[in-house]
Enzyme design. Sequence first.
Site, short mmCIF file in Angstrom:
data_model
loop_
_atom_site.label_atom_id
_atom_site.label_comp_id
_atom_site.label_asym_id
_atom_site.label_seq_id
_atom_site.Cartn_x
_atom_site.Cartn_y
_atom_site.Cartn_z
N LYS B 183 1.01 -1.31 -0.05
CA LYS B 183 -0.04 -0.04 -0.03
C LYS B 183 1.01 1.12 -0.10
CE LYS B 183 -3.80 -2.54 0.48
NZ LYS B 183 -5.11 -2.60 -0.10
N LYS B 209 2.26 -8.77 -1.74
CA LYS B 209 1.56 -8.91 -2.84
C LYS B 209 1.21 -7.71 -3.64
CE LYS B 209 -3.54 -9.81 -3.48
NZ LYS B 209 -3.86 -8.33 -3.72
N ASP B 211 -1.52 -5.38 -5.71
CA ASP B 211 -3.03 -5.33 -5.78
C ASP B 211 -3.55 -5.69 -7.11
OD1 ASP B 211 -5.23 -5.55 -4.26
OD2 ASP B 211 -4.75 -3.81 -3.27
N GLU B 212 -4.81 -5.81 -7.14
CA GLU B 212 -5.39 -6.40 -8.38
C GLU B 212 -5.16 -5.40 -9.62
OE1 GLU B 212 -7.08 -5.26 -5.87
OE2 GLU B 212 -8.54 -3.98 -6.33
N HIS B 301 -6.49 -13.14 -7.57
CA HIS B 301 -7.25 -12.25 -6.86
C HIS B 301 -8.80 -12.32 -7.53
CE1 HIS B 301 -9.05 -8.28 -5.58
NE2 HIS B 301 -8.05 -8.30 -4.82
N LYS B 341 -13.24 -6.44 6.63
CA LYS B 341 -14.26 -5.34 5.97
C LYS B 341 -15.06 -5.90 4.71
CE LYS B 341 -11.00 -3.79 2.44
NZ LYS B 341 -10.01 -2.76 1.99
#
Lengths: 143, 492
Positions: B183, B209, B211-212, B301, B341
């Site tokens: 992130k 990882k 992200d998508e 993902h 979440k």
Amino acid sequence: MTNPNGIVTQGQFSFLPALTDAQITAQIKYALGKGWALSVEYTDDPHPRNTYWEMFGAPMFDLKDPAGILMEINNCRKTFPHHYIRVMAFSSVRGVESPTMSYIVNRPKHEPGFGLVRQETDGRNIRYTIHAYATDKPEGERY
Amino acid sequence: MSSNETMQEGKERYKAGVLPYKKMGYWQPDYQVKDTDLLAMFRITPQPGSDPEEVAAAVAGESSTATWTVVWTDRLTACELYRAKAYRVDPVPNTGEGTKTEAQYFAYIAYELDLFEGGSIANLTASIIGNVFGMKAVKALRLEDMRIPVAYLKTFQGPATGVIVERERLDKFGRPLLGATTKPKLGLSGRNYGRVVYEGLKGGLDFMKDDENINSQAFMHWRDRFLYCMDAVNKASAATGEVKGHYLNVTAGTMEEMYRRAEFAKELGSVIIMIDLVIGYTAIQSMALWARQNDMILHLHRAGNSTYSRQKNHGMNFRVICKWMRMAGVDHIHAGTVVGKLEGDPAMIKGFYDTLLDDHTPQNLAHGLFFEQDWASLNKCMPVASGGIHAGQMHQLLTYLGDDVVLQFGGGTIGHPQGIQAGAVANRVALEAMVLARNEGRDIWNEGPQILQDAAKWCGPLRAAIDTWKDISFNYESTDTADFVPTATTSF
């Protein structure tokens, strides 16, 4: 080593304080309860891809007594006090047939760790070699 | 074929014109299901006033041989065999008169194995979900579950690596794996991005990882990302003595480009690559073959799935995606966290996890598993729990999700007040302390908070993590819940 623990962190419990004999016994009981065979292995080559540590005897398929297994662990510690020693559990259940537990129960007092060798190849590509400083010395003379 | 009072025979059946689907042979309540049949269960919301059995027959018809009118050319074929058969329709509990939800029905349909091309998710789905979801006769339609016959499963490769071999390659046994998504997911340069990867892995995570939506954008082109990330992975491996990995996302606009990126990942020595669900079923199967051929773990993902899996009355249940993806051959799939979440009822998520991991999944209506499924020794697929989880929930995560899962703490690692390495340490210590305690026979569900507090006494980073996120939870009601409570009796 400069990682937060300053030690090789392979295995299930390397981020916890060294396990006591009572804690090791509890883990042995857990494995036996699952029907797994326990095994003790040692090495002085802790490279992350050194799969085959030396066996301190074959996996104890027929030994179901936690005290007996702890005795084997302690025999190994006495024989190889400066080696890495791990306890492993093996499941023979179809669909697993592989290790199910692995945790370190003995390690050298000083762990110099690993160097990263970068071989510069085509363009910006790099080939990486992880090298354990200890393995510059012959087997049995490393720690 | 068994006699059936609802079906017309011979000349009468094939008279030109329109005939109800029930009378065309798509409704056979006395049909004996064969072991080689592929079974599907749909949740049907019929248009008001429609006969649910006729609507079920229409779904069976339109997902197999039927068209809107009678055609004589059926008689050139073994059409009785090729017709899908709706064989059972049950009202859905808590729908219809006297409830807040309009009437829904569970329709069970059997398909002959020869309707499907071996080894092709694309062909399977073109039949089962190809046409029927837009039919006017149904107000809404949802594919809830499927039973894939062993004979058909055996035509699929399955997960390229599988849980067992993945663990052997990584040398990590007896505990969940730990990961984090880098992130911010967009905007970092390759150099800055690799920094996050290095800190997370050196601190104690097993995986970092992409992200998508990290592919090859103006702020960071893919080769830069791959080069910097692999330097971070190898440096962290040397710093810890552990095998480490970073899911390099090879998702791209064409297969040619994905293969190019995957080859580069291999050349750099990565243990794992990643793709997104949005690349499509055929592309996923191709990448799974490539991964098997190149000793690569394949992470998927589930980008996009909630567009059709979340609403209870229409689309398809995520458990069906789990089945198709295990067949298609991915090694990892995001399958829910329960406590994080994203959407997820605990019983439903247990059903997803069992679908990915079991050798044999028994029917379990409380977990949303409508069919028994024999997995025919297909490799196991590792579920990934990602989204809004943190170290303070470790006892809940371990209880709900078990050992075979990748727990991904993105914000829970990178957002740690003492830095990324400290965030990773907190997660790893919490995990190991909880696994140790569970194995010792302690009741981690109830004693979990105390176990974490005790570990936090000697682990400052865990102390800080608990203090920062102690009150964070996402208690929203799930939309995708079980229709059957565990005590319900059924006629199965």
